[in-house]
Enzyme design. Structure first.
Site, PDB file in Angstrom:
ATOM      1  N   GLN A 104       0.839  -1.205   0.000  1.00 25.07           N
ATOM      2  CA  GLN A 104       0.000   0.000   0.000  1.00 25.07           C
ATOM      3  C   GLN A 104       0.869   1.248   0.000  1.00 25.07           C
ATOM      4  OE1 GLN A 104      -2.011   0.592   3.685  1.00 25.07           O
ATOM      5  NE2 GLN A 104      -3.546   1.977   2.863  1.00 25.07           N
ATOM      6  N   SER A 139       4.497  -1.446   4.366  1.00 27.71           N
ATOM      7  CA  SER A 139       4.714  -2.835   4.774  1.00 27.71           C
ATOM      8  C   SER A 139       4.737  -3.747   3.554  1.00 27.71           C
ATOM      9  CB  SER A 139       3.604  -3.287   5.724  1.00 27.71           C
ATOM     10  OG  SER A 139       3.590  -2.507   6.889  1.00 27.71           O
ATOM     11  N   GLU A 222      -9.237  -1.696   5.670  1.00 27.43           N
ATOM     12  CA  GLU A 222      -8.000  -1.907   6.415  1.00 27.43           C
ATOM     13  C   GLU A 222      -8.272  -1.953   7.912  1.00 27.43           C
ATOM     14  OE1 GLU A 222      -3.565   0.117   6.744  1.00 27.43           O
ATOM     15  OE2 GLU A 222      -5.281   1.398   6.314  1.00 27.43           O
ATOM     16  N   GLU A 353      -5.497   8.874  17.192  1.00 20.74           N
ATOM     17  CA  GLU A 353      -6.050  10.227  17.263  1.00 20.74           C
ATOM     18  C   GLU A 353      -7.036  10.472  16.124  1.00 20.74           C
ATOM     19  OE1 GLU A 353      -2.369   9.956  19.521  1.00 20.74           O
ATOM     20  OE2 GLU A 353      -2.866   9.431  17.459  1.00 20.74           O
TER      21      GLU A 353
END
Length: 383
Positions: A104, A139, A222, A353
């Site tokens: 991604q 990743s 995701e 957050e």
């Protein structure tokens, strides 16, 4: 044909000793994702029938979740929602069988939590696009064949409206992957430099300028993939911590006992919420509830790994083996590794957050925080 008849036919005709061959046959039988359309790994059936398939095929070859998580959890549903028929037929089967690994390309050094401020440019050149920019925290880029990529195609409009989404060929000239070492000693993710990378227009997903809407589908999936997978009662990290508790009576204190009971309750609440979320998914696309689940998962996993480390503090941390994390499941590693790796849970897949903002605004209906840059052209934003 009944799902169980298809399962029986698959088991009778496909050789489980041939992993790729078996997964290809499973895809062709419509048993990869039963809710996908026929011919694309599914049967156009209700999503909850997938549980029947997984149970019946539990002891047969399975996709490698460590290597294929991004392809299975994020690329596949996005391609299904926005891809052309040709794109679906080209990408979905090798994605499922693991013949092609995906990564991604979203976050950037200056656009992590606020993805819409990304600066990677894609400029049209006839039937191709020329891409230049830098991505980070990618990743699996070191072994990926394809990537899902969001770019800036129009800097003259507000940040959410000038983005376009592509499938990127990771073997294309101009793609450079550099590993990033993390706190565990591994290089699980990478930074990726894109220099004059040429992508044909048939690798675009969705309309030009509509990349933010396409990316939202990816991000919602995701968060469900990270935090919304229901496990068995007493499984996962709460099971590991409970086993440690039972084996170390010498370390028990009333305070630690209370913490364990509290975390058990939270684990069970999270597990049941994940079950409910999966039931909601059976009726449509994932919504903001996935953000809440991922937020809960990150906090719980960090607290559990911390408690486990306290209970086994005499073991220390001696796993500086520099292995790729996909080589060994997290639960199969030591307590020190799990504690350090869990620190990333509140960052990956959307920071906690940002997820709190999503939950407060889209689930609880609270007023949104002021956004003074909402209608400002991207090129005029301070950087």
């Amino acid at each position: 044909m009944d799902v169980r008849d298809r399962i029986a036919g698959l088991l009778a005709s496909a050789d489980p000793a041939d992993q790729v061959g078996f997964l290809r046959a499973r895809f062709e039988a419509g048993l990869a994702w039963v809710h996908f359309p026929e011919g694309l790994g599914g049967l156009g059936a209700p999503r909850d029938l997938q549980q029947v398939v997984e149970k019946e095929l539990a002891h047969t070859p399975q996709p490698n979740i460590g290597l294929q998580a991004i392809g299975l959890g994020m690329a596949a549903p996005t391609i299904l929602a926005f891809g052309t028929q040709e794109q679906k037929e080209r990408f979905l089967r090798p994605l499922y069988t693991g013949e092609e690994i995906w990564c991604q390309l979203f976050s950037e050094p200056g656009a992590g939590s606020d993805l819409a401020t990304l600066a990677t440019r894609a400029v049209r050149d006839g039937d191709e696009w020329v891409v230049d920019g830098q991505k980070v925290w990618t990743s699996g880029a070191h072994h990926a064949r394809w990537a899902i990529l969001v770019t800036r195609t129009d800097p003259d409009v507000p940040k959410h409206r000038g983005m376009t989404y592509f499938v990127c060929d990771m073997s294309a000239p101009g793609v450079e992957v550099r590993p990033l070492r993390q706190i565990t000693g591994e290089a699980e993710f990478n930074e990726v430099f894109l220099t004059g990378v040429r992508l044909s227009d048939d690798l675009r997903l969705g309309e030009v300028g509509d990349g933010w809407r396409v990316a939202q589908t990816t991000l919602m999936n995701e968060r469900v993939a990270i935090g919304g997978t229901p496990g068995r009662r007493g499984g996962g990290m709460i099971g590991v911590v409970s086993d440690t508790w039972r084996s170390r009576p010498d370390l028990r204190t009333p305070e630690l006992h209370q913490r364990l009971l509290k975390l058990w309750v939270e684990s069970e609440v999270t597990r049941l919420s994940a079950v409910r979320l999966r039931e909601q998914l059976a009726a449509g696309q994932p919504g903001p509830e996935g953000s809440g689940m991922k937020l809960s998962f990150a906090k719980l996993n960090q607290e559990l790994t911390g408690l486990d480390l306290e209970l086994r503090r005499d073991l220390g941390y001696d796993d500086w083996s520099f292995r790729r994390s996909e080589d060994v499941d997290m639960l199969g590693r030591g307590p020190g590794y799990r504690y350090l790796r869990a620190k990333g849970n509140s960052i990956e897949g959307g920071t906690s957050e940002i997820l709190r903002n999503i939950v407060s605004e889209r689930v609880l209906g609270l007023p949104s925080e002021p956004r003074i840059d909402k209608d400002v052209p991207w090129k005029d934003l301070p950087r």
